[in-house]
Motif scaffolding. Structure first.
Motif, PDB file in Angstrom:
ATOM      1  N   ALA A 218       0.835  -1.200   0.000  1.00 52.70           N
ATOM      2  CA  ALA A 218       0.000   0.000   0.000  1.00 52.70           C
ATOM      3  C   ALA A 218       0.867   1.246   0.000  1.00 52.70           C
ATOM      4  N   SER A 219       1.985   1.185   0.711  1.00 52.43           N
ATOM      5  CA  SER A 219       2.970   2.263   0.639  1.00 52.43           C
ATOM      6  C   SER A 219       4.355   1.652   0.749  1.00 52.43           C
ATOM      7  N   LEU A 220       5.251   2.157  -0.071  1.00 49.57           N
ATOM      8  CA  LEU A 220       6.636   1.704  -0.095  1.00 49.57           C
ATOM      9  C   LEU A 220       7.500   2.953  -0.118  1.00 49.57           C
ATOM     10  N   VAL A 221       8.290   3.146   0.949  1.00 49.44           N
ATOM     11  CA  VAL A 221       9.057   4.381   1.114  1.00 49.44           C
ATOM     12  C   VAL A 221      10.546   4.041   1.174  1.00 49.44           C
ATOM     13  N   LEU A 222      11.339   4.742   0.372  1.00 51.44           N
ATOM     14  CA  LEU A 222      12.791   4.588   0.352  1.00 51.44           C
ATOM     15  C   LEU A 222      13.398   5.843   0.961  1.00 51.44           C
TER      16      LEU A 222
END
Length: 378
Positions: A218-222
């Motif tokens: 649903a959310s992927l943060v780098l």
């Protein structure tokens, strides 16, 4: 079999100078082999080893991510034969209680086989031009050599037809790439709709990102504190990915920003620290939702992050370390190659090729943050 003379990169104290020097290998031990190296990639562990801050100390032959063709085999080698294409990874014994249950990264003899630089009888198997002993078998391979002396258990044999250009690329899979990808595929195993934070936009964090994207988070943060590193990432890897430059954020601001990517700012389900810095591990911990998991993928001997036992209890949190992403190389590396062939794991986008003689330049470019994963091509 006669002794073999070749050239290899030797790190020597006290200045940690790196030179391509003649080396000689004696007759092979029963479970050793020689590999004609096509390519060896450079990992930050090579830099630390050259500086004398890793497990094995100089003088040593560097290299623990290589690929090539088997040249000769010892009398007891059964897994490969001359001419086989192999990717090289860490060594394990294959016989202890961990190896027998598929936990090779936690082999009881891991330190001896990967960081002693010696054979089982305590002798150094490498001699320099002066006839003096040099530590070899770094991660079971010391692959920054035109011909590498390798432990049999460090080999991953590739079945079917493999082109030379492909095999060169596959040299990069043996450590950092399988570590990042394995943290997702072997441990986190995020279900669709998960919220995932990955700290570190380098040669471990980006493979983790590649492995996480197909899970439909649903959310992927780098997250990284270098705008330069974030700007280098191929845009095809960042579809549906949030990037966050943390350089100007306080710890509390960073945690709040990460939580803002989740519904009602509940927090992340999985947070991967691919850096190993104390502040990074703490941010990964404090950005979690209930039942969340921190995976410490990077490491530091001095990091002592602050956590709360009460929060662990009330929120059901998991703090989990991993070596090599819990990967069994003879399983994981073929799996990553399969995903790459299917277009689902484009690790080649991380590679920058250098000539084998250009190790110094490759290390400078990596230290300056101008390349992600240098590949030395023989």
């Amino acid at each position: 079999m006669p002794t073999t003379t070749t050239e290899a990169y030797i790190a020597r104290p006290p200045s940690s100078s790196l030179n391509l020097e003649p080396v000689t290998y004696p007759d092979l031990a029963p479970h050793e082999l020689l590999v004609d190296i096509l390519a060896a990639s450079v990992c930050h562990s090579d830099v630390r080893a050259a500086q004398g801050t890793f497990h094995m100390k100089p003088p040593l032959i560097l290299g623990h991510e290589g690929a090539g063709y088997v040249r000769e085999i010892g009398s007891a080698v059964t897994y490969v034969k001359p001419g086989d294409a192999v990717v090289l990874a860490f060594a394990s014994c294959g016989e202890c209680r961990r190896c027998e249950t598929g936990r090779e990264p936690y082999c009881e003899r891991l330190v001896e086989l990967n960081f002693s630089g010696r054979r089982g009888d305590g002798t150094q198997p490498v001699r320099d031009a002066r006839g003096e002993g040099v530590n070899g078998l770094f991660f079971g391979q010391s692959s920054m050599s035109r011909v590498a002396l390798v432990r049999e258990r460090s080999c991953v044999k590739l079945e079917g037809e493999v082109g030379r250009e492909e095999l060169r690329k596959f040299a990069s899979l043996g450590c950092g790439v399988q570590t990042g990808a394995g943290a997702i595929l072997n441990i986190a195993k995020p279900p669709p709709g998960s919220h995932i934070a990955i700290f570190g936009a380098g040669a471990v964090g980006l493979p983790a990102l590649m492995a996480a994207r197909p899970s439909q988070p649903a959310s992927l943060v780098l997250i990284d504190n270098s705008a330069t590193k974030l700007s280098m990432i191929p845009q095809t890897l960042l579809t549906n990915v949030h990037t966050l430059d943390s350089a100007s954020l306080s710890p509390d601001e960073l945690v709040a920003k990460l939580k803002s990517f989740t519904p009602d700012s509940r927090g992340m389900d999985f947070a991967l620290d691919c850096v190993g810095h104390e502040a990074v591990t703490q941010a990964a911990y404090w950005c979690l939702d209930k039942l969340g998991t921190v995976l410490t993928v990077g490491g530091s001997a001095t990091a002592t992050p602050r956590v709360s036992t009460q929060r662990n209890l009330v929120c059901g949190l998991t703090i989990r370390g991993t070596h090599q992403g819990d990967s069994v190389p003879r399983v994981m590396i073929p799996e990553l190659i399969r995903r790459w062939r299917e277009g689902r794991f484009p690790f080649e986008l991380l590679l920058t090729e250098f000539k084998f003689e250009e190790l110094g330049q490759a290390m400078e470019e990596m230290a300056a943050g101008r390349v992600i994963k240098p590949l030395l091509v023989v």
